[in-house]
Design a protein around this motif. Structure first.
Motif, PDB file in Angstrom:
ATOM      1  N   GLN A 305      47.717  89.556  61.174  1.00 54.52           N
ATOM      2  CA  GLN A 305      46.856  89.019  62.248  1.00 54.52           C
ATOM      3  C   GLN A 305      45.395  88.986  61.820  1.00 54.52           C
ATOM      4  OE1 GLN A 305      47.983  91.532  65.522  1.00 54.52           O
ATOM      5  NE2 GLN A 305      49.731  90.255  66.102  1.00 54.52           N
ATOM      6  N   LYS A 306      44.971  90.064  61.151  1.00 54.75           N
ATOM      7  CA  LYS A 306      43.574  90.105  60.681  1.00 54.75           C
ATOM      8  C   LYS A 306      43.308  88.990  59.665  1.00 54.75           C
ATOM      9  CE  LYS A 306      42.632  95.015  61.349  1.00 54.75           C
ATOM     10  NZ  LYS A 306      42.700  96.328  60.674  1.00 54.75           N
ATOM     11  N   ILE A 307      44.248  88.818  58.752  1.00 57.99           N
ATOM     12  CA  ILE A 307      44.075  87.781  57.725  1.00 57.99           C
ATOM     13  C   ILE A 307      44.058  86.399  58.381  1.00 57.99           C
ATOM     14  CG2 ILE A 307      45.163  86.661  55.736  1.00 57.99           C
ATOM     15  CD1 ILE A 307      46.203  89.433  54.884  1.00 57.99           C
ATOM     16  N   ASN A 308      44.971  86.191  59.334  1.00 57.56           N
ATOM     17  CA  ASN A 308      45.028  84.881  59.986  1.00 57.56           C
ATOM     18  C   ASN A 308      43.718  84.572  60.697  1.00 57.56           C
ATOM     19  OD1 ASN A 308      46.663  82.516  60.641  1.00 57.56           O
ATOM     20  ND2 ASN A 308      46.459  83.216  62.754  1.00 57.56           N
ATOM     21  N   LEU A 309      43.158  85.579  61.366  1.00 58.85           N
ATOM     22  CA  LEU A 309      41.889  85.398  62.063  1.00 58.85           C
ATOM     23  C   LEU A 309      40.782  85.036  61.067  1.00 58.85           C
ATOM     24  CD1 LEU A 309      40.514  85.601  64.854  1.00 58.85           C
ATOM     25  CD2 LEU A 309      39.975  87.995  64.306  1.00 58.85           C
ATOM     26  N   PHE A 310      40.748  85.753  59.946  1.00 59.95           N
ATOM     27  CA  PHE A 310      39.744  85.483  58.913  1.00 59.95           C
ATOM     28  C   PHE A 310      39.894  84.056  58.368  1.00 59.95           C
ATOM     29  CE2 PHE A 310      38.958  85.600  54.233  1.00 59.95           C
ATOM     30  CZ  PHE A 310      37.568  85.671  54.269  1.00 59.95           C
ATOM     31  N   LEU A 311      41.132  83.647  58.137  1.00 60.15           N
ATOM     32  CA  LEU A 311      41.354  82.289  57.616  1.00 60.15           C
ATOM     33  C   LEU A 311      40.912  81.247  58.646  1.00 60.15           C
ATOM     34  CD1 LEU A 311      44.864  82.738  55.896  1.00 60.15           C
ATOM     35  CD2 LEU A 311      42.602  82.726  54.806  1.00 60.15           C
ATOM     36  N   GLU A 312      41.264  81.478  59.905  1.00 55.72           N
ATOM     37  CA  GLU A 312      40.866  80.523  60.954  1.00 55.72           C
ATOM     38  C   GLU A 312      39.345  80.435  61.073  1.00 55.72           C
ATOM     39  OE1 GLU A 312      42.832  81.495  64.625  1.00 55.72           O
ATOM     40  OE2 GLU A 312      44.711  80.539  64.007  1.00 55.72           O
ATOM     41  N   GLN A 313      38.698  81.570  60.937  1.00 54.72           N
ATOM     42  CA  GLN A 313      37.225  81.569  61.011  1.00 54.72           C
ATOM     43  C   GLN A 313      36.611  80.808  59.840  1.00 54.72           C
ATOM     44  OE1 GLN A 313      36.744  85.792  61.206  1.00 54.72           O
ATOM     45  NE2 GLN A 313      36.593  85.831  63.455  1.00 54.72           N
ATOM     46  N   ASN A 314      37.396  80.602  58.822  1.00 51.48           N
ATOM     47  CA  ASN A 314      36.912  79.883  57.644  1.00 51.48           C
ATOM     48  C   ASN A 314      37.606  78.527  57.477  1.00 51.48           C
ATOM     49  OD1 ASN A 314      34.903  81.681  56.027  1.00 51.48           O
ATOM     50  ND2 ASN A 314      36.461  83.064  56.862  1.00 51.48           N
ATOM     51  N   ASP A 315      37.865  77.892  58.638  1.00 49.36           N
ATOM     52  CA  ASP A 315      38.287  76.486  58.666  1.00 49.36           C
ATOM     53  C   ASP A 315      39.676  76.190  58.143  1.00 49.36           C
ATOM     54  OD1 ASP A 315      35.845  75.691  59.805  1.00 49.36           O
ATOM     55  OD2 ASP A 315      34.898  75.729  57.834  1.00 49.36           O
ATOM     56  N   ILE A 316      40.529  77.202  58.139  1.00 43.94           N
ATOM     57  CA  ILE A 316      41.948  76.995  57.814  1.00 43.94           C
ATOM     58  C   ILE A 316      42.710  76.882  59.132  1.00 43.94           C
ATOM     59  CG2 ILE A 316      44.029  78.022  56.804  1.00 43.94           C
ATOM     60  CD1 ILE A 316      42.273  77.706  54.512  1.00 43.94           C
ATOM     61  N   VAL A 317      43.569  75.870  59.256  1.00 42.47           N
ATOM     62  CA  VAL A 317      44.416  75.773  60.459  1.00 42.47           C
ATOM     63  C   VAL A 317      45.880  75.617  60.050  1.00 42.47           C
ATOM     64  CG1 VAL A 317      42.629  74.804  61.983  1.00 42.47           C
ATOM     65  CG2 VAL A 317      44.106  73.254  60.656  1.00 42.47           C
ATOM     66  N   GLY A 318      46.765  76.104  60.940  1.00 45.86           N
ATOM     67  CA  GLY A 318      48.196  75.829  60.802  1.00 45.86           C
ATOM     68  C   GLY A 318      48.922  76.613  59.743  1.00 45.86           C
ATOM     69  N   ILE A 319      48.414  77.785  59.366  1.00 44.86           N
ATOM     70  CA  ILE A 319      49.036  78.504  58.241  1.00 44.86           C
ATOM     71  C   ILE A 319      49.953  79.638  58.675  1.00 44.86           C
ATOM     72  CG2 ILE A 319      47.209  80.209  57.865  1.00 44.86           C
ATOM     73  CD1 ILE A 319      47.553  79.578  54.813  1.00 44.86           C
ATOM     74  N   LYS A 320      50.049  79.899  59.974  1.00 49.44           N
ATOM     75  CA  LYS A 320      50.953  80.955  60.447  1.00 49.44           C
ATOM     76  C   LYS A 320      52.406  80.609  60.127  1.00 49.44           C
ATOM     77  CE  LYS A 320      50.548  83.200  64.460  1.00 49.44           C
ATOM     78  NZ  LYS A 320      50.178  83.497  65.887  1.00 49.44           N
ATOM     79  N   GLY A 321      53.182  81.610  59.793  1.00 50.98           N
ATOM     80  CA  GLY A 321      54.605  81.400  59.508  1.00 50.98           C
ATOM     81  C   GLY A 321      55.366  81.014  60.761  1.00 50.98           C
ATOM     82  N   PHE A 322      56.584  80.514  60.572  1.00 52.51           N
ATOM     83  CA  PHE A 322      57.455  80.191  61.700  1.00 52.51           C
ATOM     84  C   PHE A 322      57.668  81.472  62.518  1.00 52.51           C
ATOM     85  CE2 PHE A 322      61.560  78.928  63.654  1.00 52.51           C
ATOM     86  CZ  PHE A 322      61.216  77.658  64.084  1.00 52.51           C
ATOM     87  N   PRO A 323      57.710  81.357  63.844  1.00 54.58           N
ATOM     88  CA  PRO A 323      57.789  82.557  64.686  1.00 54.58           C
ATOM     89  C   PRO A 323      58.849  83.572  64.243  1.00 54.58           C
ATOM     90  CG  PRO A 323      57.468  80.632  66.064  1.00 54.58           C
ATOM     91  CD  PRO A 323      57.583  80.140  64.650  1.00 54.58           C
ATOM     92  N   THR A 324      60.040  83.078  63.887  1.00 56.36           N
ATOM     93  CA  THR A 324      61.102  84.024  63.517  1.00 56.36           C
ATOM     94  C   THR A 324      60.901  84.631  62.129  1.00 56.36           C
ATOM     95  OG1 THR A 324      62.438  82.215  62.634  1.00 56.36           O
ATOM     96  CG2 THR A 324      62.841  82.845  64.921  1.00 56.36           C
TER      97      THR A 324
END
Lengths: 353, 353
Positions: A305-324
């Motif tokens: 979650q921390k990494i995803n937030l950092f990536l989003e703050q730096n203009d990365i979108v759509g990189i989260k894995g599939f929910p399962t």
């Protein structure tokens, strides 16, 4: 500013393609009409279909045994339509259980014929592609060339004595193929060659039965669309146009050899970082890693979650894995710029943890 | 300069809708991604689907008995999918032979159940809508609300004791409807509310059988898409977005009452000229004339060609009749500006013959 877009599909396209598509929507070639506002039977549009067919045949070096079809309904429809066309209800169809899309495929095919799994990597959470040598009397072998959720990919296709039918939605037009192994290939456009709404179906006419004891609905019968050059009904004209722009783009880049080189280059950048970075780990056996969808996790869900937030703050979108699956999935199809991959790797090298 | 576009479909849309659609393709709401480049499961997109559902329900004043579905495959697929879902193979389905699309419909349905024509206007070249009062034991009555090639339209729907299933591709969202008469309504977007690639299907859940002895493929089962809010698979996201823009446009204009008023106004302009002009003649019985497709001829094929050339030289496109019908077809769907109709009538009043 344009984001670094890693959505798994619908996915990013080259910005020059997006811009040309938008221009054609407003005014096609200065003709005073949108390309989406003209009849699918007008010569302006039928010429585009012919050009798209020619480009697909050129890129895959297809013989005249092959028909190129443009169909609506998505690859999900083809999971039903392909067995409807290719089998009798009493036929056996073999599958390899490589994950989500193999499961969808066997569920659909089991409604039409006798579908069964030859092998599965379910026990190891689909981290690899089971190897197949014998199809146990099946009419054909269905493969998912790239499991877009699980992040695995066939780098060599099985050597079996029946045709392969391939769901290639997540790696179509990304590399040359040994076409002699295939009977039917289908792929929705929205990952590697366009926007959602159109599916390219390649049919080797030699493996398509002339007659079928089941009553295949005319609209789902490959013969109908082969005879009518995909224009039996109103096809999704604008999605076909965008697919054509992508075909021109791929051809201009140097064709499938060049698309493969670029995919290998982009994926190597990410996988090298996954292997180097002590905070990250790949979730797929090295030899079966997809060059289209690089899946990885960190040390914990919390750290993810921390990494995803950092990536989003730096203009990365759509990189989260599939929910399962959780973790991350960097989707790097034909339209993904090398610069976006480099930006992602740079961020992963500088995680503020 | 934008042409006066009378193509029968894909057809012209309001230019403000085209421009907004093109802007969203390049950069959606300043988010740095195209609306066509994001996952169909992202909240950005699922919010748009919810809004589209809400607008369709508002415009038709639908009760909660109704489900709004967004499906690929076109109305042509629904000609097979609707009988698959609504009937047992032994059921009877009644049809009215109003022309091309009724013929396509019965051909598709005959593959699934016992389809038969109650009445036909074939003998008078489909110049009228046969009147129906009894359905002879059919499970439902299929109607083509507007025969887009033949230029006829139901102005009152049959009073029968079974639900109507309507192919409404060429007049969906153009007028209020007596919804209590209908079981299923489907329409492709490319005439009245968008671009080709998406079909809106309205299902009255009360008429949808819970079980079916035939094995309906999951991808073609209405229950699947009702349960998943049209997101069981990747739907054609960009065509859905354009449809939403058209729904907003229709709502902003004043809804279906206003769309009906505009259609009547536009069609009256043309039909008045057809009736006034000694060189022209309508080909449909006055009471069944379509307010969506005004079909007419001149005195001869030769004169048709001269008129068509004159119209094309004056910025009219797409007005030629269907090949098997000849003559002219002025398509005046929701997106057709009154100014274009006025321009056409002005030209017809000043034919250089």
């Amino acid at each position: 500013m344009r984001k670094h877009n890693f959505f798994p599909g619908p996915a990013t396209l080259p910005f020059e393609v997006i811009q040309e598509a938008a221009a054609g929507l407003v005014d096609y070639n200065g003709m005073g009409v949108s390309i989406a506002e003209i009849s699918h039977r007008s010569p302006i549009f039928t010429d585009l279909v012919d050009e798209a067919n020619t480009l697909v045949k050129k890129l895959y070096d297809l013989s005249d045994d092959w028909a190129v079809l443009w169909l609506p309904g998505g690859a999900s429809s083809q999971l039903t339509v392909a067995p409807m066309n290719l089998t009798e209800p009493s036929d056996k169809i073999a599958f390899v259980d490589t994950g989500f899309w193999a499961d969808r495929a066997i569920e659909a095919a089991a409604n039409e014929a006798n579908a069964f799994f030859l092998a599965s990597s379910k026990d190891t959470n689909y981290d690899r592609i089971p190897k197949i040598t014998d199809v146990q009397g099946a009419r054909y072998l269905h493969v998912v060339s790239n499991e877009t959720i699980d992040g695995t990919q066939y780098h060599a296709f099985p050597d079996v004595d029946v045709p392969l039918v391939a769901d290639m939605t997540s790696d179509f037009l990304s590399r040359p193929l040994p076409m002699e192994k295939f009977g039917v290939i289908f792929a929705s456009a929205q990952k590697n060659f366009g926007i959602a709404g159109i599916t390219c179906v390649l049919v080797n006419k030699a493996v398509l039965p002339e007659k079928n004891s089941r009553k295949v609905p005319k609209i789902f019968d490959y013969h109908t669309h082969i005879a009518e050059n995909s224009l039996y009904h109103t096809i999704p004209t604008y999605p076909v146009y965008v697919a054509l722009l992508m075909l021109r783009y791929i051809d201009k880049q140097g064709g499938l050899v060049e698309m493969q080189r670029l995919s290998q280059q982009k994926s190597a950048l990410i996988y090298n970082e996954i292997d180097r970075n002590p905070l990250l780990k790949g979730i797929v056996a090295t030899e079966d890693r997809s060059v289209m969808n690089a899946c990885f996790t960190s040390q914990s869900t919390e750290m993810d979650q921390k990494i995803n937030l950092f990536l989003e703050q730096n203009d990365i979108v759509g990189i989260k894995g599939f929910p399962t699956k959780g973790g991350f999935r960097a989707s790097i199809y034909n339209g993904q710029p090398l610069a976006s991959v480099a930006h992602l790797v740079d961020l992963l090298q500088n995680l503020p943890l």
